[in-house]
Design a protein around this motif. Structure first.
Motif, mmCIF file in Angstrom:
data_model
loop_
_atom_site.group_PDB
_atom_site.id
_atom_site.type_symbol
_atom_site.label_atom_id
_atom_site.label_comp_id
_atom_site.label_asym_id
_atom_site.label_seq_id
_atom_site.Cartn_x
_atom_site.Cartn_y
_atom_site.Cartn_z
ATOM 1 N N VAL A 1 -20.017 9.386 7.491
ATOM 2 C CA VAL A 1 -19.437 8.159 8.036
ATOM 3 C C VAL A 1 -19.881 7.967 9.477
ATOM 4 O O VAL A 1 -20.016 6.834 9.963
ATOM 5 C CB VAL A 1 -17.891 8.225 7.939
ATOM 6 C CG1 VAL A 1 -17.249 7.016 8.604
ATOM 7 C CG2 VAL A 1 -17.458 8.308 6.488
ATOM 8 N N ASN B 1 0.832 -1.211 0.000
ATOM 9 C CA ASN B 1 0.000 0.000 0.000
ATOM 10 C C ASN B 1 0.864 1.259 0.000
ATOM 11 O O ASN B 1 0.539 2.260 -0.657
ATOM 12 C CB ASN B 1 -0.929 0.001 1.217
ATOM 13 C CG ASN B 1 -2.022 -1.041 1.097
ATOM 14 O OD1 ASN B 1 -2.433 -1.406 -0.004
ATOM 15 N ND2 ASN B 1 -2.481 -1.558 2.234
ATOM 16 N N GLN C 1 -8.540 7.612 9.146
ATOM 17 C CA GLN C 1 -8.612 7.261 7.726
ATOM 18 C C GLN C 1 -7.436 6.391 7.289
ATOM 19 O O GLN C 1 -6.823 6.608 6.250
ATOM 20 C CB GLN C 1 -8.691 8.520 6.855
ATOM 21 C CG GLN C 1 -9.918 9.378 7.120
ATOM 22 C CD GLN C 1 -10.042 10.530 6.153
ATOM 23 O OE1 GLN C 1 -9.538 10.451 5.039
ATOM 24 N NE2 GLN C 1 -10.730 11.589 6.562
ATOM 25 N N TYR D 1 -15.322 0.421 12.466
ATOM 26 C CA TYR D 1 -15.298 1.864 12.664
ATOM 27 C C TYR D 1 -15.986 2.235 13.977
ATOM 28 O O TYR D 1 -15.461 3.034 14.770
ATOM 29 C CB TYR D 1 -15.979 2.557 11.484
ATOM 30 C CG TYR D 1 -16.012 4.063 11.616
ATOM 31 C CD1 TYR D 1 -14.930 4.842 11.224
ATOM 32 C CD2 TYR D 1 -17.132 4.715 12.151
ATOM 33 C CE1 TYR D 1 -14.954 6.223 11.357
ATOM 34 C CE2 TYR D 1 -17.161 6.094 12.287
ATOM 35 C CZ TYR D 1 -16.067 6.838 11.884
ATOM 36 O OH TYR D 1 -16.081 8.198 12.011
ATOM 37 N N ARG E 1 0.780 4.103 -2.838
ATOM 38 C CA ARG E 1 0.498 5.513 -2.567
ATOM 39 C C ARG E 1 1.597 6.424 -3.107
ATOM 40 O O ARG E 1 1.328 7.533 -3.541
ATOM 41 C CB ARG E 1 0.354 5.744 -1.053
ATOM 42 C CG ARG E 1 -0.887 5.148 -0.449
ATOM 43 C CD ARG E 1 -1.056 5.647 0.975
ATOM 44 N NE ARG E 1 0.124 5.401 1.793
ATOM 45 C CZ ARG E 1 0.346 4.285 2.466
ATOM 46 N NH1 ARG E 1 -0.530 3.304 2.403
ATOM 47 N NH2 ARG E 1 1.441 4.138 3.194
ATOM 48 N N ASP F 1 -21.839 6.663 0.868
ATOM 49 C CA ASP F 1 -22.428 7.891 0.337
ATOM 50 C C ASP F 1 -22.216 9.003 1.357
ATOM 51 O O ASP F 1 -22.758 8.963 2.463
ATOM 52 C CB ASP F 1 -23.918 7.676 0.073
ATOM 53 C CG ASP F 1 -24.546 8.923 -0.558
ATOM 54 O OD1 ASP F 1 -23.784 9.836 -0.944
ATOM 55 O OD2 ASP F 1 -25.780 8.961 -0.654
ATOM 56 N N GLN F 2 -21.393 10.022 1.010
ATOM 57 C CA GLN F 2 -21.082 11.110 1.930
ATOM 58 C C GLN F 2 -21.554 12.446 1.384
ATOM 59 O O GLN F 2 -20.938 13.474 1.598
ATOM 60 C CB GLN F 2 -19.571 11.142 2.189
ATOM 61 C CG GLN F 2 -19.044 9.860 2.823
ATOM 62 C CD GLN F 2 -17.612 9.994 3.273
ATOM 63 O OE1 GLN F 2 -17.278 10.918 4.007
ATOM 64 N NE2 GLN F 2 -16.777 9.062 2.836
ATOM 65 N N ARG G 1 -10.274 3.771 7.144
ATOM 66 C CA ARG G 1 -10.971 4.573 6.133
ATOM 67 C C ARG G 1 -12.134 3.771 5.574
ATOM 68 O O ARG G 1 -11.997 2.597 5.249
ATOM 69 C CB ARG G 1 -10.004 4.947 5.007
ATOM 70 C CG ARG G 1 -10.648 5.822 3.940
ATOM 71 C CD ARG G 1 -9.642 6.207 2.882
ATOM 72 N NE ARG G 1 -10.245 7.066 1.877
ATOM 73 C CZ ARG G 1 -9.613 7.543 0.812
ATOM 74 N NH1 ARG G 1 -8.331 7.227 0.630
ATOM 75 N NH2 ARG G 1 -10.229 8.312 -0.053
ATOM 76 N N GLN G 2 -13.298 4.423 5.467
ATOM 77 C CA GLN G 2 -14.507 3.779 4.964
ATOM 78 C C GLN G 2 -14.698 4.162 3.509
ATOM 79 O O GLN G 2 -14.919 5.329 3.184
ATOM 80 C CB GLN G 2 -15.719 4.201 5.803
ATOM 81 C CG GLN G 2 -15.557 3.929 7.281
ATOM 82 C CD GLN G 2 -15.302 2.459 7.565
ATOM 83 O OE1 GLN G 2 -16.023 1.585 7.069
ATOM 84 N NE2 GLN G 2 -14.272 2.187 8.366
ATOM 85 N N LYS G 3 -14.581 3.176 2.640
ATOM 86 C CA LYS G 3 -14.719 3.414 1.215
ATOM 87 C C LYS G 3 -16.104 2.987 0.736
ATOM 88 O O LYS G 3 -16.730 2.088 1.292
ATOM 89 C CB LYS G 3 -13.647 2.636 0.446
ATOM 90 C CG LYS G 3 -12.224 3.009 0.813
ATOM 91 C CD LYS G 3 -11.234 2.191 0.022
ATOM 92 C CE LYS G 3 -9.799 2.545 0.391
ATOM 93 N NZ LYS G 3 -8.814 1.748 -0.367
ATOM 94 N N GLY G 4 -16.565 3.638 -0.293
ATOM 95 C CA GLY G 4 -17.828 3.254 -0.925
ATOM 96 C C GLY G 4 -19.068 3.757 -0.218
ATOM 97 O O GLY G 4 -20.185 3.358 -0.566
ATOM 98 N N GLU H 1 -5.665 3.522 5.548
ATOM 99 C CA GLU H 1 -5.934 2.669 4.399
ATOM 100 C C GLU H 1 -5.308 1.297 4.611
ATOM 101 O O GLU H 1 -4.310 1.150 5.304
ATOM 102 C CB GLU H 1 -5.354 3.288 3.121
ATOM 103 C CG GLU H 1 -6.011 4.588 2.718
ATOM 104 C CD GLU H 1 -5.468 5.110 1.397
ATOM 105 O OE1 GLU H 1 -4.640 4.403 0.805
ATOM 106 O OE2 GLU H 1 -5.862 6.203 0.987
#
Length: 709
Positions: free
Chosen positions: A478, A13, A690, A490, A17, A471-472, A466-469, A692
């Motif tokens: 979150v 990762n 957050q 989380y 990055r 709707d923010q 980190r929360q992916k996907g 990853e």
């Protein structure tokens, strides 16, 4: 002993990055390598092989003497040093006229002058003549020559590097040839030096031999009267007379041969006839005299005169030939006379030693004989050795030979584009990965709890994945997971934060008795998830049954209202300014029982004046009295000073850092400002937000069944 695990996923990762940094480093490194390749002048290296024969060679002997292996190794190593010595290099420079060579020759110009001046400044170079042309050429050529032994063999490789491949081969072969020539010259010089010493000693020994022989003869002559009448003396006298006659004849023949040779050289025919007294030469001389008289009476330009001169020349040639023949006969007689004299001398000495002579005479004769024999033996030894050295000097061969002449190389030895580009690519890749790690762990953002704790010197409560996907958009956050997914990783991380804050406040005893606690949420810079953590922590307290209020004190850039989908007309700034017509500014959280004091819009006045006002102080006191937990979401410490004025009100400060984004040095300065803003050491706690690639073994391997997401 704890097992040390390598987090391969974390490393992957990190590389993902920082792929741009790594790629840029590789590209820059390759670009610099390509520029260097373009600027470099290709050079070629030609190599010749020379074999050293360590056996002691003498062509006059059938077998060569062998040596030991240790001596062989020392000999080959010595030859390597000789091959790279200045004597051999100078020989090549002279033979190949490298002084005028465009590559190795003398360079004249400002560059050479500056270089010479700089070298003269170095310690120990004050007496060095850097302007010597031959020294310049020698230095250049020496740098282009490489001589080394091939392992433990008897082979020596002689390599020369040049910009011209054929020139490199020619110089390599010239170097090997000069080395072999120098080796042969050295051997001949050694033999010649020995011969000179032996020749000088031989001359001295010859004089001693003559002196010893003369002393023996003088002694006999001096004591001949005492020997008369002794037994065997008559035979001795006869031998002595024969010896005297032989010596006299030897001297006569020697004198006669010298006179004949001198007459022949000067063409003095009269002296020649008188010296030889030969009937044949006398007859030829009479004919010559008659022809000379006829020639004198004949006209010099006539044909008869020409014929007479030709006959005269033929007659003189015949006289020279006859005289030369008789001179050769005289010289041939000399060795016979010398041998006869030596034989008579030995017989004479033997006869004297065997005769009945007085003891004193015998003793002296014996001493003289022994001295003569020793000198004669020494003379014979030196004479044989001198003759042997003369032959050896003409029959010397070099101990080394060229077994593989250098050929012009097809490809340059330097630079090697493929190798240089490969090494540059690997170096760029390694440098890029190293820069990525340095940036991640030292210059860039935080990547682990331990790193945050070691840099900021504060306790770290949790790592927030980190929360992916999700709707923010407005109305979605979150923080909704505290209600919608209470068993998620989380949500558990937020509850861990809540528990850590409670424990820290309880241990420090910073809470006022009978009143609620105030928690300040801060960060270094915008975009680190501070507002999301504030709302999440507020809901965590509210869900635990605590009366909780969240104050959006980021009046420069309020954002809490977007998380819950509300847009109030007035907010905290209007409340503190007294411009709000409403008395009820707080709203209820749509998902919990928590109260929210939102911000309405960005303030166009210095907001630090508002948080420093008495109204803000009364607001915080009112919240302490009415709620169990008051959470204040403050602006980032880096760009705005508001947080430093809010910090003294807080029982605990939660400092939010964003994984791989928050600058470490800026975060340290922000924490230092918070500490300086308080009258007493504050309770500062931190989190890593957050993250990853969340891959802790405790969560995924051992406790994965405790979570729903």
């Amino acid at each position: 002993m704890d097992e040390v695990e390598i987090d391969l996923r974390g490393i992957a990762n990190l590389l993902r990055r920082r792929i741009r940094l790594i790629a840029l480093t590789v590209v820059v490194t390759l670009g610099m390598a390509i520029l260097a390749l373009v600027a470099m002048t290709p050079v070629y290296t030609a190599t010749g092989l020379v074999m050293v024969d360590t056996s002691r060679k003498n062509l006059l002997e059938a077998d060569f003497a062998a040596t030991s292996s240790s001596a062989d190794n020392a000999r080959v190593d010595s030859e390597v040093e000789i091959l790279r010595s200045n004597a051999v290099l100078l020989s090549v420079i002279v033979n190949e006229n490298l002084i005028d060579d465009p590559e190795f020759g003398v360079t004249v110009g400002s560059g050479a002058g500056i270089g010479a001046f700089l070298r003269s400044l170095l310690p120990g170079n004050n007496t060095q003549r850097v302007d010597d042309p031959l020294q310049q050429v020698l230095t250049k050529f020496s740098n282009a020559v490489r001589v080394q032994r091939r392992g433990l063999t008897y082979l020596i490789s002689a390599s020369v590097t040049s910009e011209d491949p054929q020139r490199a081969a020619d110089l390599a072969n010239a170097l090997s040839a000069a080395y072999i020539e120098e080796q042969l010259r050295s051997k001949i010089s050694t033999i010649s030096s020995s011969q000179e010493i032996i020749s000088a000693r031989l001359e001295q020994t010859q004089q001693l031999l003559v002196a010893s022989e003369t002393a023996f003869d003088d002694f006999i002559n001096a004591n001949i009267d005492r020997m008369a009448g002794q037994e065997g003396f008559e035979s001795v006298r006869e031998l002595r007379n024969q010896l005297t006659q032989t010596i006299a004849r030897n001297q006569q023949v020697t004198t006669l041969a010298g006179a004949v040779e001198a007459s022949l050289q000067t063409r003095n025919w009269s002296d020649l006839v008188a010296t030889l007294q030969s009937d044949a030469i006398n007859s030829l001389n009479e004919q010559r005299a008659a022809l000379a008289r006829q020639l004198a009476d004949t006209d010099s330009g006539s044909i008869a005169a020409i014929d007479l001169r030709e006959q005269l020349e033929q007659l003189e040639a015949s006289m020279s030939l006859q005289a030369g023949s008789e001179l050769a006969a005289l010289r041939a007689e000399l060795p016979t006379l010398q041998t006869q004299a030596d034989s008579l001398r030995r017989e004479l000495r033997s006869g004297l030693m065997d005769s009945n002579l007085p003891v004193d005479i015998l003793t002296q004769l014996y001493a003289l004989q022994q001295s003569s024999e020793l000198v004669r033996a020494q003379y014979q030894t030196l004479l044989a050795r001198n003759s042997d050295l003369q032959v050896q000097a003409d029959l010397q061969v070099a101990d080394s030979r060229i077994v593989a002449p250098a050929l012009a190389p097809m490809a340059p030895s330097f630079p090697n584009p493929r190798l240089i580009l490969l090494l540059a690519g690997l170096a760029g890749l390694g440098l890029g990965v190293g820069l990525a790690f340095v940036y991640e762990h030292y210059l860039g953002g935080f990547t682990s709890e331990d790193q945050v704790g070691s840099v900021l010197k504060v306790p770290v409560l949790a790592e927030i994945p980190r929360q992916k996907g999700l709707d923010q958009t407005d109305g979605h956050s979150v923080a909704d997971m505290l209600v919608d997914a209470p068993l998620s990783i989380y949500s558990e991380a937020v509850r861990r934060i809540r528990s850590g804050i409670d424990n820290a406040v309880r241990r420090r005893g910073t809470a006022q008795e009978g009143k609620g606690i105030v928690i300040m949420i801060s960060s270094t810079s915008p975009g680190e998830g501070k507002s999301t953590i504030s709302l999440s922590l507020t809901r965590a307290y509210a869900l635990s049954g605590k009366r909780t209020i969240l104050i959006d004190a980021d009046m420069r850039k309020p954002s809490l209202h977007r998380h819950i989908g509300l847009q109030p007309g007035t907010g905290l700034a209007e409340t503190l300014l007294g411009t709000s017509p409403e008395k009820q500014m707080a709203v209820r959280d749509p998902k919990t029982t928590a109260m929210l004091l939102l911000g309405s819009r960005s303030s166009d006045i210095p907001t630090d004046q508002l948080v420093m006002s008495d109204d803000f102080s009364r607001l915080v006191d009112a919240c302490r009295s009415s709620f169990d937990v008051t959470i204040i979401d403050t602006p980032p410490i880096g760009p705005v000073v508001d947080g430093t004025h809010v910090a003294p009100y807080a029982d605990a400060i939660l400092f939010v850092t964003r994984w791989s984004a928050t600058n470490q040095s800026e975060a340290k300065r922000a924490v230092s400002r918070l500490v300086e803003a308080c009258d007493y050491p504050p309770v500062i706690l931190s989190i890593l937000n957050q993250q990853e690639g969340f891959s802790s073994r405790y969560y995924n391997k051992r406790y994965g069944g405790y979570y729903t997401a």
